[in-house]
Design a protein around this motif. Structure first.
Motif, PDB file in Angstrom:
ATOM      1  N   LYS A  84     -10.429  -5.126   5.829  1.00  0.00           N
ATOM      2  CA  LYS A  84     -10.803  -3.673   5.208  1.00  0.00           C
ATOM      3  C   LYS A  84     -11.172  -2.721   6.361  1.00  0.00           C
ATOM      4  O   LYS A  84     -12.012  -3.223   7.192  1.00  0.00           O
ATOM      5  CB  LYS A  84     -11.701  -3.971   4.309  1.00  0.00           C
ATOM      6  CG  LYS A  84     -11.041  -4.518   3.054  1.00  0.00           C
ATOM      7  CD  LYS A  84     -11.997  -4.411   1.754  1.00  0.00           C
ATOM      8  CE  LYS A  84     -11.679  -5.162   0.702  1.00  0.00           C
ATOM      9  NZ  LYS A  84     -12.378  -5.036  -0.515  1.00  0.00           N
ATOM     10  N   VAL A  95       3.760   6.138  -1.002  1.00  0.00           N
ATOM     11  CA  VAL A  95       3.214   6.059  -2.443  1.00  0.00           C
ATOM     12  C   VAL A  95       3.135   7.399  -2.971  1.00  0.00           C
ATOM     13  O   VAL A  95       3.064   8.470  -2.319  1.00  0.00           O
ATOM     14  CB  VAL A  95       1.683   5.207  -2.596  1.00  0.00           C
ATOM     15  CG1 VAL A  95       1.985   3.824  -2.107  1.00  0.00           C
ATOM     16  CG2 VAL A  95       0.771   6.077  -1.780  1.00  0.00           C
ATOM     17  N   THR A 124      -2.237  -1.395   1.892  1.00  0.00           N
ATOM     18  CA  THR A 124      -3.334  -1.132   0.639  1.00  0.00           C
ATOM     19  C   THR A 124      -4.464  -0.252   0.953  1.00  0.00           C
ATOM     20  O   THR A 124      -5.150  -0.555   1.791  1.00  0.00           O
ATOM     21  CB  THR A 124      -3.545  -2.642  -0.026  1.00  0.00           C
ATOM     22  OG1 THR A 124      -2.491  -3.049  -0.361  1.00  0.00           O
ATOM     23  CG2 THR A 124      -4.253  -2.174  -1.371  1.00  0.00           C
ATOM     24  N   ARG A 152      -9.462   2.115  -7.641  1.00  0.00           N
ATOM     25  CA  ARG A 152      -8.063   2.010  -7.617  1.00  0.00           C
ATOM     26  C   ARG A 152      -7.250   1.948  -6.355  1.00  0.00           C
ATOM     27  O   ARG A 152      -7.876   2.805  -5.352  1.00  0.00           O
ATOM     28  CB  ARG A 152      -7.437   3.435  -8.331  1.00  0.00           C
ATOM     29  CG  ARG A 152      -6.103   3.320  -8.563  1.00  0.00           C
ATOM     30  CD  ARG A 152      -5.645   4.512  -9.343  1.00  0.00           C
ATOM     31  NE  ARG A 152      -4.227   4.490  -9.520  1.00  0.00           N
ATOM     32  CZ  ARG A 152      -3.429   4.051 -10.823  1.00  0.00           C
ATOM     33  NH1 ARG A 152      -4.452   3.880 -11.856  1.00  0.00           N
ATOM     34  NH2 ARG A 152      -2.285   4.138 -10.995  1.00  0.00           N
ATOM     35  N   THR A 153      -6.753   1.123  -6.175  1.00  0.00           N
ATOM     36  CA  THR A 153      -5.889   0.943  -4.919  1.00  0.00           C
ATOM     37  C   THR A 153      -4.180   1.500  -5.009  1.00  0.00           C
ATOM     38  O   THR A 153      -3.717   1.188  -6.072  1.00  0.00           O
ATOM     39  CB  THR A 153      -6.102  -0.185  -4.241  1.00  0.00           C
ATOM     40  OG1 THR A 153      -5.405  -1.261  -5.037  1.00  0.00           O
ATOM     41  CG2 THR A 153      -7.340  -0.840  -3.889  1.00  0.00           C
ATOM     42  N   TYR A 154      -3.745   1.684  -3.999  1.00  0.00           N
ATOM     43  CA  TYR A 154      -2.238   2.192  -3.777  1.00  0.00           C
ATOM     44  C   TYR A 154      -1.703   1.344  -3.002  1.00  0.00           C
ATOM     45  O   TYR A 154      -2.430   0.903  -1.804  1.00  0.00           O
ATOM     46  CB  TYR A 154      -2.155   3.622  -3.571  1.00  0.00           C
ATOM     47  CG  TYR A 154      -2.681   4.735  -4.472  1.00  0.00           C
ATOM     48  CD1 TYR A 154      -1.759   5.109  -5.592  1.00  0.00           C
ATOM     49  CD2 TYR A 154      -4.039   4.871  -4.315  1.00  0.00           C
ATOM     50  CE1 TYR A 154      -2.479   6.046  -6.587  1.00  0.00           C
ATOM     51  CE2 TYR A 154      -4.484   5.632  -5.284  1.00  0.00           C
ATOM     52  CZ  TYR A 154      -3.637   6.297  -6.288  1.00  0.00           C
ATOM     53  OH  TYR A 154      -4.296   7.180  -7.235  1.00  0.00           O
ATOM     54  N   ASN A 155      -0.420   0.655  -3.125  1.00  0.00           N
ATOM     55  CA  ASN A 155       0.245  -0.249  -2.357  1.00  0.00           C
ATOM     56  C   ASN A 155       1.446   0.246  -1.776  1.00  0.00           C
ATOM     57  O   ASN A 155       2.249   0.485  -2.710  1.00  0.00           O
ATOM     58  CB  ASN A 155       0.207  -1.701  -2.796  1.00  0.00           C
ATOM     59  CG  ASN A 155       0.835  -2.613  -1.695  1.00  0.00           C
ATOM     60  OD1 ASN A 155       1.935  -2.577  -1.127  1.00  0.00           O
ATOM     61  ND2 ASN A 155      -0.004  -3.682  -1.501  1.00  0.00           N
ATOM     62  N   THR A 156       1.919   0.295  -0.527  1.00  0.00           N
ATOM     63  CA  THR A 156       3.129   0.807  -0.072  1.00  0.00           C
ATOM     64  C   THR A 156       3.968  -0.222  -0.035  1.00  0.00           C
ATOM     65  O   THR A 156       5.149   0.084   0.385  1.00  0.00           O
ATOM     66  CB  THR A 156       2.883   1.401   1.504  1.00  0.00           C
ATOM     67  OG1 THR A 156       2.446   0.563   2.352  1.00  0.00           O
ATOM     68  CG2 THR A 156       1.881   2.658   1.412  1.00  0.00           C
TER      69      THR A 156
END
Length: 197
Positions: free
Chosen positions: A66, A163, A191, A183-187
């Motif tokens: 991370k 995203v 992430t 909240r996470t976003y993943n391409t």
């Protein structure tokens, strides 16, 4: 792979109030983003040779770290729904030095009608579980538009994905004890999460 000892990550933020993305560069060293999981082997000492430790790495066994970008801030800036669409797009690239190329891309955007963006009026729009705008929206409150963006990239850049982020996406999804789940976003490759300052 990296050159000159670091990766150069390019973040592009697309918003509806500009025809070009906002670009932020984040240089990161390999050890900033990977646990290499070294394998150590040992050779015993004999009459004819000294003992020896050998270290090796296998890229297939690297694990991701991370990375806190607090000191390399990627800011969304002000998001004014009276001027902007309900969504923004974020594209991520790992940049490789090569010749530059001018390109274009189009995104469909949803804007609120001006009569609905007014003071403290609550607007009945949210997101569904899929992240898309929830069904049942009164179409008289929104309008769709397609916006064309121009950008310049290196021809050999590695695309790490794009995203879509909605204005109404929650930043915190849940709380567990004293910890919050962001909240996470993943391409598909990267992430990431978003925090508020």
């Amino acid at each position: 792979m990296w050159s000159e000892g670091a990766y150069n990550f390019r973040f592009e933020l697309f918003s509806s109030n500009s025809s070009r993305p906002t670009v932020i560069y984040i240089p990161l060293k390999p050890e900033d983003i990977w646990n290499f999981n070294y394998k150590r082997s040992y050779r015993n000492k004999t009459w004819f040779r000294d003992r020896k430790y050998t270290y090796s790495i296998d890229p297939q066994k690297f694990t991701a770290k991370k990375v806190d970008l607090e000191h390399n801030q990627i800011s969304f800036g002000k998001w004014d729904l009276s001027q902007e669409a309900l969504e923004r797009y974020v594209s991520i690239f790992e940049e490789d030095k090569s010749s530059k190329k001018e390109s274009h891309i189009e995104y469909e955007l949803t804007k609120l009608t001006s009569t609905k963006v007014n003071g403290d009026i609550k607007i009945g729009i949210g997101t569904g579980s899929s992240g898309e705008l929830s069904s049942g929206i009164n179409t008289s409150t929104t309008s769709k538009e397609t916006r064309k963006y121009s950008y310049t990239r290196e021809e050999k850049d590695d695309a790490l994905g794009t995203v879509k982020i909605f204005f109404y996406d929650p930043i915190i999804e849940s709380k567990s004890g004293n910890n919050y789940v962001v909240r996470t976003y993943n391409t598909g490759v990267v992430t990431f999460g978003i925090t508020v300052q």
